[in-house]
Write an enzyme that holds these catalytic residues in place. Structure first.
Site, PDB file in Angstrom:
ATOM      1  CE1 TYR A   1       5.582  22.448  40.655  1.00 21.65           C
ATOM      2  CE2 TYR A   1       5.678  21.200  42.699  1.00 21.65           C
ATOM      3  CZ  TYR A   1       5.208  21.352  41.403  1.00 21.65           C
ATOM      4  OH  TYR A   1       4.357  20.414  40.873  1.00 21.65           O
TER       5      TYR A   1
ATOM      6  CE  LYS B   1       1.621  22.624  40.922  1.00 17.91           C
ATOM      7  NZ  LYS B   1       0.497  22.546  39.950  1.00 17.91           N
TER       8      LYS B   1
END
Length: 365
Positions: free
Chosen positions: A208, A212
């Site tokens: 993740y 990002k």
């Protein structure tokens, strides 16, 4: 204005100066604009749809969850009285599915164009990168990276399509930090949804965090050139936000630090969307706490009892974006100077060497 003095304006990069968030904006500035949102059936996306439709924007949103998306569209139309709210099924990891979303948005737009694209769709799942389940096997199975597929590949698809469709917006003008947001008829705006994971590592979710981080890198790269197509680019990076999706274990891990509120994320995104003067800026949205900058510009926490107004939104890397772009310009200018000094003869030699390499004659001692 929603920005500080012209003395800090990074003129060469055609971006607005660091934000002055104490200056109000009017969310009604979105009225009459057509906004496309990915991942609009839940979470921040659904909140964006409600907010902007409530202020008179045409909102077309896509999501993989057809049942929930249809329900959100019906609910928002009923709540706001705005019939220009439309759901289109979309799997952001599928190129053609996103193409269909953009084409449908153009058809549904009252003026035949798209003013703002919000690359909102994203997922967070249990990350197995660091914790293989069975060490007794000879080799691990090939992994799947769903978070990279949605949070990065999907965002890249959205960005590619936005850069194609935004300049084709009828009656739109090039972005301008001196524009009047109350009267700007057609806007060209690409808004990214990053995360606090864009700014720091997450030990238990490297996949993740990687996705990002990549979104932040995409924003920082596009902001340096998007003005050439009249497109303004901004990013909102939410901290841990108090929603039903927030798992109990994570609430325990960050206990004492506070949680952000959905309405503050919506407010930050609405400022960027509504105010056509804001180009190339990024904010982080966290819990509402009392901070002020010291003489070095560092944020200082004052405690809950201090006579200081609490804030939930701060500009992140306010000057770092400008300094990085300045460094890039310095490198390019240096290389141009070297090329000029070497002259046309050196240029010709390099071209011949490149051609020789291309036919298999280069690279030999």
């Amino acid at each position: 204005m929603a920005t500080t003095s012209d003395e800090r304006r990074p003129v060469d990069m055609h971006q607005s100066p660091p934000l002055d968030l104490s200056i109000p904006y009017d969310p009604a500035w979105v009225k009459g604009r057509t906004i496309l949102v990915t991942g609009g059936a839940s979470g921040f996306g659904a909140a964006f749809v409600r907010k902007w439709a409530g202020h008179g924007a045409t909102v077309i949103f896509g999501d993989i969850n057809t049942e929930q998306g249809d329900q959100v569209a019906r609910d928002v139309q009923k709540e706001t009285g705005n019939k220009n709210v439309h759901f289109v099924h979309c799997d952001v990891t599928d190129w053609q599915s996103q193409v269909n979303l953009f084409k449908e948005a153009v058809k549904l737009s009252p003026h035949g164009g798209i003013d703002t694209v919000v690359a909102n769709a994203g997922i967070a799942k249990t990350d197995t990168l660091q914790f293989p389940r069975d060490l007794s096997v000879a080799e691990p199975k090939q992994p799947k990276w769903p978070m990279l597929d949605v949070n990065l590949t999907g965002v890249m698809y959205t960005s590619h399509l936005a850069i194609f469709y935004l300049p084709r917006n009828p009656g739109s003008k090039d972005c301008n930090t001196d524009s009047d947001p109350a009267t700007t008829p057609r806007d060209r705006h690409l808004l990214f949804l990053g995360s606090v994971a864009s700014l720091m590592g997450l030990p238990l979710s490297p996949q993740y965090a990687a996705s990002k981080h990549a979104v932040l890198g995409l924003f920082r790269s596009l902001r340096a050139t998007s003005f050439a197509q009249g497109i303004r680019v901004n990013i909102v990076c939410p901290y841990y936000i108090d929603t039903p999706m927030m798992p109990t274990v994570l609430r325990v891990v960050i206990a004492g630090g506070g949680l952000g509120k959905v309405e503050d994320v919506v407010d930050a995104a609405t400022r960027f969307t509504a105010d056509s003067r804001v180009l190339g800026r990024g904010v982080v949205v966290g819990p509402k706490i009392k901070l002020t900058p010291d003489h070095n510009g560092e944020l200082k926490y004052h405690g809950e009892d201090a006579d200081v107004e609490a804030a939930a939104v701060w500009e992140v890397y306010a000057d770092d974006f400008q300094y990085t772009d300045a460094s890039v310009r310095a490198i390019v200018n240096t290389l141009n100077a070297v090329q000029k000094a070497r002259g046309w003869i050196a240029w010709g030699k390099d071209c011949l060497a490149a051609l020789a390499y291309g036919v298999g004659l280069g690279g030999k001692k």
